[in-house]
Scaffold this motif. Structure first.
Motif, PDB file in Angstrom:
ATOM      1  N   THR A 180      29.009 101.336  84.247  1.00 24.16           N
ATOM      2  CA  THR A 180      30.304 100.466  85.138  1.00 24.16           C
ATOM      3  C   THR A 180      29.616  99.512  85.976  1.00 24.16           C
ATOM      4  O   THR A 180      30.156  98.393  86.040  1.00 24.16           O
ATOM      5  N   ARG A 181      28.347  99.933  86.547  1.00 22.53           N
ATOM      6  CA  ARG A 181      27.656  98.566  87.496  1.00 22.53           C
ATOM      7  C   ARG A 181      27.236  97.541  86.527  1.00 22.53           C
ATOM      8  O   ARG A 181      27.327  96.405  86.911  1.00 22.53           O
ATOM      9  N   GLU A 182      26.712  97.889  85.218  1.00 26.07           N
ATOM     10  CA  GLU A 182      26.242  96.798  84.474  1.00 26.07           C
ATOM     11  C   GLU A 182      27.427  95.959  83.833  1.00 26.07           C
ATOM     12  O   GLU A 182      27.225  94.823  83.818  1.00 26.07           O
ATOM     13  N   LEU A 183      28.575  96.496  83.497  1.00 27.27           N
ATOM     14  CA  LEU A 183      29.783  96.060  83.078  1.00 27.27           C
ATOM     15  C   LEU A 183      30.499  94.839  84.218  1.00 27.27           C
ATOM     16  O   LEU A 183      30.774  93.875  83.882  1.00 27.27           O
ATOM     17  N   THR A 184      30.290  95.387  85.362  1.00 29.02           N
ATOM     18  CA  THR A 184      30.675  94.451  86.757  1.00 29.02           C
ATOM     19  C   THR A 184      29.714  93.294  86.813  1.00 29.02           C
ATOM     20  O   THR A 184      30.173  92.506  87.250  1.00 29.02           O
ATOM     21  N   ARG A 185      28.580  93.705  86.762  1.00 26.99           N
ATOM     22  CA  ARG A 185      27.477  92.733  86.727  1.00 26.99           C
ATOM     23  C   ARG A 185      27.771  91.598  85.840  1.00 26.99           C
ATOM     24  O   ARG A 185      27.615  90.453  86.261  1.00 26.99           O
ATOM     25  N   ARG A 186      27.956  91.957  84.643  1.00 26.51           N
ATOM     26  CA  ARG A 186      28.350  90.765  83.572  1.00 26.51           C
ATOM     27  C   ARG A 186      29.775  90.285  83.764  1.00 26.51           C
ATOM     28  O   ARG A 186      29.944  89.055  83.749  1.00 26.51           O
ATOM     29  N   ASN A 187      30.733  90.965  84.156  1.00 28.21           N
ATOM     30  CA  ASN A 187      32.010  90.244  84.705  1.00 28.21           C
ATOM     31  C   ASN A 187      32.022  89.412  85.824  1.00 28.21           C
ATOM     32  O   ASN A 187      32.837  88.317  85.743  1.00 28.21           O
ATOM     33  N   VAL A 188      31.071  89.729  86.592  1.00 22.74           N
ATOM     34  CA  VAL A 188      31.057  88.684  87.864  1.00 22.74           C
ATOM     35  C   VAL A 188      30.433  87.414  87.577  1.00 22.74           C
ATOM     36  O   VAL A 188      30.473  86.442  88.216  1.00 22.74           O
ATOM     37  N   GLN A 189      29.703  87.382  86.455  1.00 19.49           N
ATOM     38  CA  GLN A 189      29.067  86.115  86.022  1.00 19.49           C
ATOM     39  C   GLN A 189      30.114  85.235  85.555  1.00 19.49           C
ATOM     40  O   GLN A 189      29.908  83.722  85.628  1.00 19.49           O
ATOM     41  N   GLU A 190      31.284  85.696  84.929  1.00 19.39           N
ATOM     42  CA  GLU A 190      32.349  84.820  84.927  1.00 19.39           C
ATOM     43  C   GLU A 190      33.509  85.342  85.243  1.00 19.39           C
ATOM     44  O   GLU A 190      34.232  86.214  84.622  1.00 19.39           O
ATOM     45  N   PRO A 191      33.644  85.372  86.700  1.00 20.57           N
ATOM     46  CA  PRO A 191      34.920  86.026  87.518  1.00 20.57           C
ATOM     47  C   PRO A 191      36.319  85.944  86.948  1.00 20.57           C
ATOM     48  O   PRO A 191      36.630  84.735  86.741  1.00 20.57           O
ATOM     49  N   LYS A 235      33.866  84.994  96.425  1.00 19.82           N
ATOM     50  CA  LYS A 235      34.374  86.275  96.725  1.00 19.82           C
ATOM     51  C   LYS A 235      33.790  87.450  95.814  1.00 19.82           C
ATOM     52  O   LYS A 235      33.422  88.239  96.253  1.00 19.82           O
ATOM     53  N   ALA A 236      33.719  87.041  94.351  1.00 23.56           N
ATOM     54  CA  ALA A 236      33.159  88.338  93.486  1.00 23.56           C
ATOM     55  C   ALA A 236      31.775  88.588  93.832  1.00 23.56           C
ATOM     56  O   ALA A 236      31.349  89.448  93.866  1.00 23.56           O
ATOM     57  N   GLN A 237      30.948  87.447  93.987  1.00 23.08           N
ATOM     58  CA  GLN A 237      29.508  87.622  94.395  1.00 23.08           C
ATOM     59  C   GLN A 237      29.288  88.412  95.749  1.00 23.08           C
ATOM     60  O   GLN A 237      28.732  89.208  95.571  1.00 23.08           O
ATOM     61  N   ARG A 238      30.134  87.982  96.465  1.00 21.09           N
ATOM     62  CA  ARG A 238      29.981  88.657  97.940  1.00 21.09           C
ATOM     63  C   ARG A 238      30.396  90.436  97.730  1.00 21.09           C
ATOM     64  O   ARG A 238      29.646  90.871  98.186  1.00 21.09           O
ATOM     65  N   ILE A 239      31.292  90.586  97.040  1.00 14.32           N
ATOM     66  CA  ILE A 239      31.751  91.935  96.910  1.00 14.32           C
ATOM     67  C   ILE A 239      30.602  92.689  95.940  1.00 14.32           C
ATOM     68  O   ILE A 239      30.302  93.927  96.314  1.00 14.32           O
ATOM     69  N   PHE A 240      30.033  91.977  94.925  1.00 21.59           N
ATOM     70  CA  PHE A 240      29.253  92.422  94.005  1.00 21.59           C
ATOM     71  C   PHE A 240      27.850  92.847  95.043  1.00 21.59           C
ATOM     72  O   PHE A 240      27.412  93.978  94.993  1.00 21.59           O
ATOM     73  N   ASP A 241      27.450  91.667  95.879  1.00 26.29           N
ATOM     74  CA  ASP A 241      26.250  92.059  96.674  1.00 26.29           C
ATOM     75  C   ASP A 241      26.466  93.020  97.741  1.00 26.29           C
ATOM     76  O   ASP A 241      25.544  93.811  98.106  1.00 26.29           O
ATOM     77  N   VAL A 297      22.475  97.436  93.224  1.00 22.03           N
ATOM     78  CA  VAL A 297      21.597  98.583  93.345  1.00 22.03           C
ATOM     79  C   VAL A 297      21.043  98.149  94.872  1.00 22.03           C
ATOM     80  O   VAL A 297      20.630  97.070  95.123  1.00 22.03           O
ATOM     81  N   GLN A 298      20.880  99.101  95.676  1.00 30.79           N
ATOM     82  CA  GLN A 298      20.503  99.040  97.091  1.00 30.79           C
ATOM     83  C   GLN A 298      21.436  97.982  97.951  1.00 30.79           C
ATOM     84  O   GLN A 298      20.865  97.377  98.956  1.00 30.79           O
ATOM     85  N   ALA A 299      22.502  97.747  97.388  1.00 30.55           N
ATOM     86  CA  ALA A 299      23.625  97.001  98.192  1.00 30.55           C
ATOM     87  C   ALA A 299      23.800  97.562  99.737  1.00 30.55           C
ATOM     88  O   ALA A 299      23.575  98.954  99.789  1.00 30.55           O
ATOM     89  N   PRO A 300      24.046  96.939 100.792  1.00 31.25           N
ATOM     90  CA  PRO A 300      24.124  97.406 101.989  1.00 31.25           C
ATOM     91  C   PRO A 300      25.140  98.668 101.979  1.00 31.25           C
ATOM     92  O   PRO A 300      25.057  99.505 102.883  1.00 31.25           O
ATOM     93  N   ARG A 301      26.172  98.485 101.374  1.00 31.30           N
ATOM     94  CA  ARG A 301      27.441  99.565 101.506  1.00 31.30           C
ATOM     95  C   ARG A 301      27.558  99.985 100.032  1.00 31.30           C
ATOM     96  O   ARG A 301      28.666  99.960  99.471  1.00 31.30           O
ATOM     97  N   GLU A 302      26.547 100.506  99.254  1.00 30.71           N
ATOM     98  CA  GLU A 302      26.858 100.722  97.575  1.00 30.71           C
ATOM     99  C   GLU A 302      27.788 101.731  97.508  1.00 30.71           C
ATOM    100  O   GLU A 302      27.325 102.840  97.944  1.00 30.71           O
ATOM    101  N   VAL A 303      28.437 101.482  96.745  1.00 26.73           N
ATOM    102  CA  VAL A 303      29.458 102.654  96.359  1.00 26.73           C
ATOM    103  C   VAL A 303      28.824 103.273  95.086  1.00 26.73           C
ATOM    104  O   VAL A 303      28.045 102.980  94.378  1.00 26.73           O
TER     105      VAL A 303
END
Length: 180
Positions: A127-138, A104-110, A115-121
């Motif tokens: 914040t993007r990089e922190l979230t990227r790291r967080n998703v590695q160990e969700p 689920k975490a990977q799906r939300i991230f993707d 960057v270039q996500a279909p519905r990028e916020v």
């Protein structure tokens, strides 16, 4: 054969562009924004409830019809990805299965963060990089900072415009007309 395809393609494009140019935030028919049977929903929605949506952004988000009306407004501004991301995060926090957490975490991230996500916020690089790291160990809180930024953006930017929008004022008028 190719000559026949060109006019059709142009006609289709004209139709699509025409739909975009006529997009409005006015609603006389609330079938598009009310989640269940709109006539019954409008009868159940009181003026008091709709007026309370102006008390706070969180009151609006916690009300089924308020959420639907806000979503419809965001669609007119082509920014519904913010609300969809916020809702996906709320749903994510309810995940109890460790096995489902990572997927689920990977799906939300993707879908919303990458960057270039279909519905990028729209969030800042840190914040993007922190979230990227967080998703590695969700964990259930891995999107908290990003979700907070998007919530704040909607509250400060979209929410005041929603309260001034024709969607909201028309909805209030409809509920008040029922009383008279």
């Amino acid at each position: 054969m190719a000559a026949l395809l060109i006019p059709r393609r142009n006609r289709g494009m004209r139709t699509r562009l025409g739909c975009l140019s006529h997009k409005s935030d006015s609603y006389n028919d609330f079938t598009a924004i009310l989640p269940d049977k709109p006539n019954r929903a409008l009868k159940r929605l009181s003026t008091e409830e709709a007026t309370r949506w102006a008390d706070s952004f969180d009151v609006l988000l916690s009300h089924k019809y308020g959420l639907a009306a806000f979503r419809a407004f965001l669609k007119t501004e082509f920014s519904e990805e913010n609300l969809e991301f916020w809702l996906a995060c709320e749903d994510f926090k309810k995940t109890r299965s460790a096995a489902k957490l990572a997927s689920k975490a990977q799906r939300i991230f993707d879908e919303f963060i990458d960057v270039q996500a279909p519905r990028e916020v729209n969030i800042d690089f840190q914040t993007r990089e922190l979230t990227r790291r967080n998703v590695q160990e969700p964990s259930l809180s891995c999107f908290d900072q990003a979700q907070g930024k998007v919530h704040s953006l909607m509250e400060k930017d979209s929410y005041p415009r929603f309260l001034r929008s024709k969607i909201y004022t028309d909805l209030l008028s409809q509920t008040q007309r029922r009383l008279s």
